[in-house]
Enzyme design. Structure first.
Site, short mmCIF file in Angstrom:
data_model
loop_
_atom_site.label_atom_id
_atom_site.label_comp_id
_atom_site.label_asym_id
_atom_site.label_seq_id
_atom_site.Cartn_x
_atom_site.Cartn_y
_atom_site.Cartn_z
CG PHE A 131 49.23 50.84 46.67
CD1 PHE A 131 48.12 51.50 47.16
CD2 PHE A 131 50.21 51.56 46.01
CE1 PHE A 131 48.00 52.88 47.00
CE2 PHE A 131 50.09 52.94 45.84
CZ PHE A 131 48.98 53.60 46.34
CG ASP A 200 53.70 47.57 50.52
OD1 ASP A 200 53.49 48.16 51.61
OD2 ASP A 200 53.54 48.13 49.42
CE1 TYR A 225 51.52 57.53 52.69
CE2 TYR A 225 53.81 58.08 52.30
CZ TYR A 225 52.64 57.46 51.90
OH TYR A 225 52.61 56.78 50.71
CE LYS A 226 49.63 53.92 53.32
NZ LYS A 226 48.73 54.74 52.52
NE ARG A 374 41.22 53.63 51.74
CZ ARG A 374 42.54 53.75 51.74
NH1 ARG A 374 43.31 52.67 51.62
NH2 ARG A 374 43.13 54.93 51.85
C1 PLP Z 1 50.42 49.29 50.18
C2 PLP Z 1 51.07 50.52 49.61
N1 PLP Z 1 52.25 50.41 48.97
C3 PLP Z 1 52.86 51.48 48.44
C4 PLP Z 1 52.31 52.74 48.55
C5 PLP Z 1 52.96 53.90 47.85
O1 PLP Z 1 53.85 54.55 48.62
P1 PLP Z 1 54.65 55.84 48.11
O2 PLP Z 1 53.68 56.73 47.41
O3 PLP Z 1 55.10 56.44 49.40
O4 PLP Z 1 55.76 55.41 47.25
C6 PLP Z 1 51.10 52.91 49.25
C7 PLP Z 1 50.52 54.25 49.40
O5 PLP Z 1 49.45 54.46 49.90
C8 PLP Z 1 50.47 51.77 49.78
O6 PLP Z 1 49.30 51.86 50.41
#
Ligand code: PLP
Length: 403
Positions: A131, A200, A225-226, A374
């Site tokens: 990500f 992560d 939040y997921k 998705r």
């Molecule tokens: C794998 C992954 N890492 C990091 C994040 C980013 O998180 P944040 O916006 O809460 O910092 C996301 C957000 O969807 C994600 O899917």
């Protein structure tokens, strides 16, 4: 009734999590397959938040930092998330965003390695499919710590790490394809190279067993939040394995992580334990909404969630195969259970228009540009009937368009 509708009914009748759907604010007209982006609202959370706002804030005001347990919420809620990711108590703290926690974890991991005599380890290996935020932050962390960033696909991390590696940062589940990476194997390879592993868990926490302690993970971050349904922008979590806590040197040593915050001393002395990962004043409203939302996990082992997740995604793929005209979508999510998270991603021509039409017809997934549809499956509230309906509506939409 089609065979698949009958099969969905029979799978739902045997589903031991089926009753959990009632705990969430969901309308029957909508199939919600976007819990991998924003989890649904547990019905009891607004009532709890009304109490937090009117009584704890409105009446008790400043007293709530002690009397309502606001001050200790980051560690208390961390301990409620801990069993869901296979961590013993005292290792998870809640606060800040995932992005900020990636920064804390990476820099702290590099400092742990450097101080253990690994200063000549000058590389941070980062998941090439990550990500984006993790990659951006890793690049900055590398510059700040004087290291070099090396990108490697998760499948290549084991072959990439070596005597120059300080830390490897990997996503447990790929946000785009839903591919589950080999956390035990990659962690073991990173350790064999003498480096530390940072994971992560955004797309695995609350969706499948992670077993952080059992696999010897060093540090981990994840969002709430997921699949943890904590609400939009709910604070993230940071896991620091107990063995690393004494040496965990945060790059953001705010006053909330001080051993005696109210001493207000000019010099910094780090708190013991997971509290060391805190920074500033916690975002109490979001944090307490998250805490309340975790009630839906009462008596739910994550293994049961995983079994249903795999059954749901298998069944959705079966329905897609049966209903969708040949060649109109290609799954980019692995078939093998050991390589699948809790979502199905389908590559599709004109994906943007297709997802727009799906949403208009009550099937809510999302899009990752340019061409990936998705569909996230949250076992606590998605039914097999939902999976069948989503595939049927997708087939209708695709049959009606020329593609
Ligand atoms: C794998 C992954 N890492 C990091 C994040 C980013 O998180 P944040 O916006 O809460 O910092 C996301 C957000 O969807 C994600 O899917």
């Amino acid at each position: 009734m089609s065979d698949l509708i009958a099969k969905a009914a029979s799978l739902d009748a045997r589903d031991q999590l089926a009753k959990h759907r009632e705990l969430f604010a969901l309308d029957d007209g909508v199939v919600y397959l976007d819990g991998n982006s924003l989890g649904a609202l547990p019905r009891h959370v607004p009532g709890r938040m009304a109490d937090v706002i009117t009584r704890e804030w409105g009446e008790l005001r400043i007293r709530s930092w002690d009397e309502s347990g606001w001050w200790t919420a980051p560690e208390r809620i961390g301990d409620r998330i801990a069993p869901l990711v296979g961590a013993a108590p005292g290792q998870v703290v809640v606060g800040d965003s995932t992005s900020v926690n990636v920064f804390k974890a990476l820099v702290a991991a590099v400092r742990l390695v450097d101080r253990a005599g690994g200063e000549d380890r000058d590389e941070i290996v980062v998941d090439a499919t990550t990500f984006p935020t993790d990659g951006y932050i890793a690049e900055s962390a590398a510059r700040l710590t004087g290291k070099r960033l090396v990108a490697a696909a998760p499948g290549d991390v084991a072959g990439t790490v070596g005597p120059r590696t300080a830390v490897a940062l990997v996503n447990h589940v790929d946000y785009r394809t839903g591919r589950l990476h080999d956390l035990p194997g990659i962690t073991a390879a990173v350790h064999a190279a003498g480096a530390l592993a940072v994971w992560d868990l955004c797309h695995s926490a609350g969706a499948l067993p992670v077993d952080l302690d059992a696999h010897g993970v060093d540090l981990a971050v994840g969002c709430t939040y997921k699949y943890l349904n904590g609400g939009p922008g709910a604070p993230a979590f940071l896991y620091v394995a107990e063995r690393h806590q004494p040496g965990f040197d945060s790059p953001l040593p705010g006053w909330n992580s001080h051993a005696d915050p109210f001493a207000m001393t000019p010099g910094y002395a780090a708190a013991e334990g997971a509290a060391r990962g805190r920074v500033g004043t916690p975002d109490i409203l979001s944090m307490l909404a998250l805490e309340a939302s975790l009630d839906v996990w009462e008596g739910v082992p994550v293994e049961v969630v995983r079994a249903k997740s795999l059954a749901l995604t298998d069944f959705f793929l079966e329905c897609v195969e049966a209903y969708v005209p040949e060649g109109r979508v290609t799954s980019v999510t692995p078939e093998a259970h050991g390589e699948r998270g809790s979502q199905v991603s389908l590559r599709c021509v004109e994906a943007h228009a297709v997802m727009k039409e799906l949403i208009a017809r009550g099937v809510v997934g999302d899009l990752r540009r340019p061409d990936v549809l998705r569909f996230g499956f949250t076992p606590l509230y998605v039914s097999f009937a939902d999976a069948e309906r989503a595939a049927r509506v997708l087939a209708d939409v695709l049959s009606e368009s020329t593609g």
